[in-house]
Structures are given as C-alpha cells and as structure tokens.
Scaffold this motif. Sequence first.
Motif, short mmCIF file in Angstrom:
data_model
loop_
_atom_site.label_atom_id
_atom_site.label_comp_id
_atom_site.label_asym_id
_atom_site.label_seq_id
_atom_site.Cartn_x
_atom_site.Cartn_y
_atom_site.Cartn_z
N PHE A 195 10.72 2.17 -8.49
CA PHE A 195 10.16 3.47 -8.12
C PHE A 195 8.76 3.31 -7.54
O PHE A 195 8.40 3.95 -6.55
N ASP A 196 7.95 2.44 -8.15
CA ASP A 196 6.57 2.23 -7.69
C ASP A 196 6.52 1.61 -6.29
O ASP A 196 5.48 1.67 -5.63
N GLU A 197 7.59 1.02 -5.85
CA GLU A 197 7.63 0.48 -4.50
C GLU A 197 7.82 1.59 -3.46
O GLU A 197 7.43 1.45 -2.30
N VAL A 198 8.45 2.68 -3.89
CA VAL A 198 8.77 3.79 -2.98
C VAL A 198 7.71 4.88 -3.01
O VAL A 198 7.34 5.43 -1.97
N ALA A 199 7.19 5.19 -4.19
CA ALA A 199 6.26 6.32 -4.34
C ALA A 199 5.02 6.23 -3.46
O ALA A 199 4.59 7.25 -2.91
N PRO A 200 4.39 5.05 -3.29
CA PRO A 200 3.18 5.01 -2.45
C PRO A 200 3.41 5.48 -1.01
O PRO A 200 2.51 6.06 -0.40
N THR A 201 4.61 5.28 -0.47
CA THR A 201 4.87 5.75 0.89
C THR A 201 4.89 7.27 0.93
O THR A 201 4.47 7.88 1.92
N PHE A 202 5.34 7.89 -0.14
CA PHE A 202 5.33 9.35 -0.25
C PHE A 202 3.89 9.86 -0.19
O PHE A 202 3.56 10.77 0.58
N PHE A 203 3.01 9.26 -0.97
CA PHE A 203 1.62 9.71 -0.99
C PHE A 203 0.89 9.40 0.31
O PHE A 203 0.06 10.19 0.76
N SER A 204 1.19 8.28 0.92
CA SER A 204 0.52 7.96 2.18
C SER A 204 0.90 8.97 3.26
O SER A 204 0.08 9.31 4.13
N ASP A 205 2.13 9.47 3.21
CA ASP A 205 2.56 10.47 4.19
C ASP A 205 1.81 11.78 4.02
O ASP A 205 1.35 12.38 4.99
N ILE A 206 1.69 12.26 2.79
CA ILE A 206 1.08 13.57 2.60
C ILE A 206 -0.45 13.51 2.63
O ILE A 206 -1.10 14.55 2.74
N ARG A 207 -1.03 12.31 2.54
CA ARG A 207 -2.48 12.19 2.56
C ARG A 207 -3.03 11.76 3.92
O ARG A 207 -4.24 11.62 4.07
N ALA A 208 -2.16 11.55 4.87
CA ALA A 208 -2.62 11.15 6.21
C ALA A 208 -3.51 12.24 6.80
O ALA A 208 -3.22 13.43 6.70
N GLU A 209 -4.63 11.83 7.41
CA GLU A 209 -5.59 12.80 7.95
C GLU A 209 -4.99 13.67 9.04
O GLU A 209 -5.43 14.80 9.27
N SER A 210 -3.99 13.16 9.74
CA SER A 210 -3.39 13.90 10.83
C SER A 210 -2.45 15.01 10.35
O SER A 210 -2.00 15.83 11.15
N GLN A 211 -2.14 15.01 9.04
CA GLN A 211 -1.15 15.95 8.53
C GLN A 211 -1.82 17.15 7.85
O GLN A 211 -2.93 17.04 7.33
#
Length: 311
Positions: A289-305
């Motif tokens: 799970f910890d291998e997948v979850a960081p990609t979720f957070f990186s998507d919603i925290r991107a400055e362009s979003q």
Amino acid sequence: MYTHVPKCTPSQKPSAPTDRDNSGSGAGSMADEPPYIEAFGHKYHHSGRIFVPFDEKEQQRMEVQHKLYRQCLNGALTATRIPLNVKNILDLGSGTGLWPLEMAARYPQANILGIDISRIQKTTAVPPNVKFAIDNVENPWPISAGSIDFLHIRGLAGGVTDWPSLFKQAYEKLKPGGLLEWSEQAIQIFDFDGKFGDAELCPEFLKLWRDLGKENNIDFTPSPNGPVWLVEAGFENIAQRTEILPLGNWAQDESLRNRQTLMNSISNEHFENHCGLLFTNCGWTKEKFDEVAPTFFSDIRAESQKPYTML
C-alpha cells in the motif's frame, strides 16, 4: 447532502420511541469493546463488516469532519429546517456523539437517540434527553414505527452494505410528514479547472479503491444512487445539495479556505483510516500500500492542480 420528506400516510399511528439502550445515558470506553480486527495499525469492528475504524485516530477524524459539516452549513447542525416543537430525533452512525449532544442543546424538549456500532460516545455531560444504543444500523432499530420526527444520517459510507433496506426502515420509522437528512462525502477528486467535475484526479488509485470496495460489497460513494433508493422506499420532495471541499492550497474565498484547512487535515493525517481493512481483505500488505499511496498524494499536491471533492 439530501433532505427528504416521506409520503404522508395518515393510517400510521405515531408512538413514542422505545429505547433498546445498551449503554445507558452515555457509552463506555474502547476497553469495553469486544475483540477487534487490526489493519494498517487501526482497530476495526470485530464483525469485519465495518470498513471504518473506531480507534482514537478515527475519533479525531470524526471531530474534524463534524467541524467541516458545520462549516458547510454556516454553523448550523442541519440543512433541514426542523420545527421548533420536534419531539423525537434519531441519529444513525453517531460516532463520538457530537451531533446528538449539540442538537440536545438546541432542542432541549426533544428526545434524541444515537445509534452506532462502536462504544465510543462521550460519557461526560450527557444531557438527559440524549441516549445512545450500540448496534449495527442495518439491524432493526429499537424504536416504534411511525415515531420519529427527524432522522439524521451522516458519514455511513463504509459501514452499510444494503442502502435500500436502510431507507425502507427509515421510511417505516418516520412519522407521516417526518423528515430525513442524509449526507455523504464522495470518494472522488476533481481538478477545479473550469470544467467542474470533468477531470478526475488520481483516477487509477480511485478506481482501485472502488474496485476493492466492490470485492467487499461496500460502496464508499453511495450518494449518486440515493434519489432512486429514496423514491423506491416511498420518500417524496427529495432535494439535493452539493458543496465543494477544496484540497491543497488554491482556495481564495474565506469560506472555501476554512473548508480546505479541514480537508487537508483529514487527507494528510487520516487518509489511511478507511483503507486498512479494505486493502487487507484483498491481500494487500502495508508495504505494498505504501508503494501506491505516495503517488496519490503527489497528484493532489501538485502546484498545477486545484483538487477538490464534494459533499
């Protein structure tokens, strides 16, 4: 959010609610709980049917969520206009009991019963017009048919497998002309790019979450089906209300910024709460799970979003 008025059926004779109360005027501590299931470090109900934990961290999330709902309601406790002379109120999924306790102060003449599967309700300063029953909300409720003036349902996604049956029971327990309010936060994240809802963020992770939910016969985003279920149960005058809940750091309006602060707290500190049992049941380890979850957070925290979800 949904606000509903059931059909008036004069043949129903309202009666006072009975109280199959397993907890007295307030509930005990978590030490009183039966054996629990542990997943990703969180405690879940021993039945394995409730995908929302009951531990201290989840209780903290519930209290933040309560503040978020009140923020969306401009400080109110309901979107529904409740008559001042309301007598009997039922709250399903009471959690720590904040909503019933605050409602008791506003409606001191009302009898308020909260039902929750876990014994985590506050035990101090419980007013005499509030009682809690410890039970699964999908079981028959310990009250008479046609006895409830206002029925409040909030945040039950993850703990209900048969929504149509739940609403049929709600219809049965309400008085003719009684009111129901149901609120759920969607497990969807969109980019506020001007298209309003067309561009879903984190689609792979959210699809994974939904697919695992189907494997476990649980729906974390039941609200789109709500109007159909409610009509089938017999409800009338169904009104829908939607609120934007921003994530990240893009909201400009003061009210949206306040919501954003609370949503960031929920996503940053309590994201795993609703994942542990769901993923574990499907064979996932915490490491996977910890291998997948960081990609979720990186998507919603991107400055362009400009990420947001909806209530």
